[in-house]
Design a protein around this motif. Sequence first.
Motif, mmCIF file in Angstrom:
data_model
loop_
_atom_site.group_PDB
_atom_site.id
_atom_site.type_symbol
_atom_site.label_atom_id
_atom_site.label_comp_id
_atom_site.label_asym_id
_atom_site.label_seq_id
_atom_site.Cartn_x
_atom_site.Cartn_y
_atom_site.Cartn_z
ATOM 1 N N MET B 79 0.849 -1.194 0.000
ATOM 2 C CA MET B 79 0.000 0.000 0.000
ATOM 3 C C MET B 79 0.877 1.233 0.000
ATOM 4 O O MET B 79 1.892 1.302 0.690
ATOM 5 N N PHE B 81 0.637 5.175 0.862
ATOM 6 C CA PHE B 81 -0.238 6.110 1.549
ATOM 7 C C PHE B 81 -0.108 7.502 0.947
ATOM 8 O O PHE B 81 0.897 7.827 0.326
ATOM 9 N N SER B 83 0.405 10.176 2.517
ATOM 10 C CA SER B 83 1.557 10.830 3.138
ATOM 11 C C SER B 83 2.849 10.079 2.838
ATOM 12 O O SER B 83 3.907 10.452 3.324
ATOM 13 N N ALA B 85 4.369 7.857 4.101
ATOM 14 C CA ALA B 85 4.738 7.091 5.300
ATOM 15 C C ALA B 85 6.072 6.380 5.148
ATOM 16 O O ALA B 85 6.223 5.238 5.542
ATOM 17 N N LEU B 86 7.050 7.052 4.554
ATOM 18 C CA LEU B 86 8.402 6.493 4.544
ATOM 19 C C LEU B 86 8.959 6.611 5.954
ATOM 20 O O LEU B 86 8.690 7.587 6.646
ATOM 21 N N PHE B 87 9.748 5.609 6.381
ATOM 22 C CA PHE B 87 10.264 5.635 7.746
ATOM 23 C C PHE B 87 11.417 6.622 7.840
ATOM 24 O O PHE B 87 12.444 6.445 7.180
ATOM 25 N N PRO B 88 11.274 7.658 8.656
ATOM 26 C CA PRO B 88 12.278 8.729 8.668
ATOM 27 C C PRO B 88 13.631 8.283 9.210
ATOM 28 O O PRO B 88 14.644 8.885 8.889
ATOM 29 N N ALA B 147 6.445 -0.839 -1.354
ATOM 30 C CA ALA B 147 5.180 -1.568 -1.340
ATOM 31 C C ALA B 147 5.243 -2.807 -2.233
ATOM 32 O O ALA B 147 4.530 -3.775 -2.002
#
Lengths: 284, 345
Positions: B79, B81, B83, B85-88, B147
């Motif tokens: 999926m 998103f 935003s 939602a990449l892990f910072p 994804a």
Amino acid sequence: MKREPPRTLADYGPLFFPATMLTVFFVVPFGTMIAVSFFQRQQGGFYTPAFVWSNYERFLSVFFGNVLGFSLMLAITVAICCVVLALPFTYCLTRMSRRAQVLWLVGLLSVLSLSEVIIGFAWSTLFSRTAGITNLLVAIGIMDAPRALYPGFGAVLTGMVYQAFPYTVLVLFPALVRLDPTLTEAARTLGSSPLRAFFNVVVPALRNTIVATLIMVFIFALGSYLLPQILGRPQHWTLSVLITDQAIYQSNMPFAAAMAVFLVLVTLALVSLTLFIGRKGEVA
Amino acid sequence: MSGLVLKDISKRFGSFTAVSHVDISVPHGTFVCMLGPSGCGKTTLLRMIAGLDEPSEGAILLDGADITPIPTHKRNLGMVFQSLALFPHLNVAENIAYPLRIRGVAKEDQKKRVDELLQMIHLQGYGERPVSKLSGGQRQRVAIARALALSPKLFLLDEPLSALDAKLREAMQVELRQLQQRLGITTIVVTHDQREAMTMADTVVVMNGGEIRQAASPVDIYRNPADTFVADFIGSTNLLEMSADSAGRATILGKPMAGLKLPTGLAKASVSIRPEDLHLTAPGGDAIDGTVTFIRDLGGTIETFIDVSGQSIVAVSTPRARPEVSVGQKVGVVLPDEACVVLKR
Ligand SMILES: Nc1ncnc2c1ncn2[C@@H]1O[C@H](COP(=O)(O)OP(=O)(O)OP(=O)(O)O)[C@@H](O)[C@H]1O
Ligand SMILES: [Mg+2]
């Protein structure tokens, strides 16, 4: 817009207030304390200005070394317990409805309004043999006979964690609220169970906040001097207890000041070390 | 049936129904665009397919198996998103490797797959970059690669391109479509840009108020809209009122339309006619008479606005077929029968 470097005295105006506050409430008292720590003690509780190392020399003994070690160990344990408990708690709290959040936060704030003395005596009652929680355990058949759970290390730790917990939650709360909830959802769509997502997404994303919170609770716990006396045995007394004892009961201001200065220096060293390690981890 | 089937899915938040009785089947390898105005329940529907929200009613079937009770992390889907939602705290390569790491894929295989994916999204050599140092389009690609890392059965994207500027968005639409065709993966994209939906989709699903209004191929949706909402929402159209005159014949704006029929039993209906299907001629005769009120020359197309007894009609033509008209001139508007779509109102 590029900022002009300050030129006239008036340009420095905004700095006056914080500078004054810092001087009045930190530099002056701390300077006084450093000065006093080198003074010569007189019999009868007075001291005269001098420059002697004897106060520091007296401190360099196995006994005070042990107390210092215990104090640091206790404060670190309290900090770790608080963060370990408060992080999942606060995480769940941010997922609750607005109403539930407000109720919990009001409850936590009311714990903050309790004084250390009340917390100490409340826990000493709860941990006592005659009126404590062990009676409940006996009543439901888990224990055979009621037992006193204090004085002891566990009691001291419980009391201090209880006292520091609300602060921990309040410090963690804003960071967790701001954390993008889609991060955990993304982790879940990528095959991570909610629990794993918490550990490999939420915790790392909040690293800096967690380190800052650990330091805050550590310093907060280092200053605690009533709970160790109420809930602990003499071997559980922290350096803060001894400082209070020297300053108030033994009227030995120079020695108390020397211990306090030493405590501040050790604390600063530990905090810088933590930040340094944290900074290095960030680059990697 | 292989593919995704939604059976009578509804979702209520308290007393508010966000999605109501959605029934749709998506054959394996299809590219579906869900399209609709803001708040119509697209995200909610997508989240239910992903397992992030639980449907209040209905079942979700993937390749014949009911996946409704299966938690998100066991559904084998990818999926993207809104935003992203990449892990910072992870760099590009670590972000893409995250699902592989979770599944316990061996280190060397992880590296191989990540290199493959970086190549697929044209970001070779960017593996060590922190995600905060990427441009919007690059981040987009990283989210897509992450994804797709586990070759999921289902690829879900929630307004993946809305943060990009128009040029980049068009390029990414084509890229995404080509990628999907190459991988043959069942893909569902939420968007509220109808051009985007028309560009990419095999099937366009138009939603409004939590319901599906029409699900069909882009051409079908455009040529044969199911109702006035769809006709108006997809592209631009002229919606005209059709009614019966005293003799029972269908008329539009007072002109009898010999080739059109009202739906049986109805005295009134709507007619949708696309601006490019109208012809302008001299007034009089079979044409509907109107007055040109405004001409907009967009270079590639020319829009002529005509006022017909209070109703504004738009005609679009190419510069070659430029109508010889000017503002204020009387013209005749011809509605070819075959271009008129009669809709219940
Ligand atoms: N957790 C929730 N609680 C209550 N209502 C919700 C919740 N999530 C969504 N809704 C409501 O459900 C409706 C559909 O929301 P949804 O996010 O699916 O819309 P959308 O079609 O994705 O819109 P947009 O194009 O703006 O993203 C909205 O009216 C929204 O207010
Ligand atoms: Mg949405």
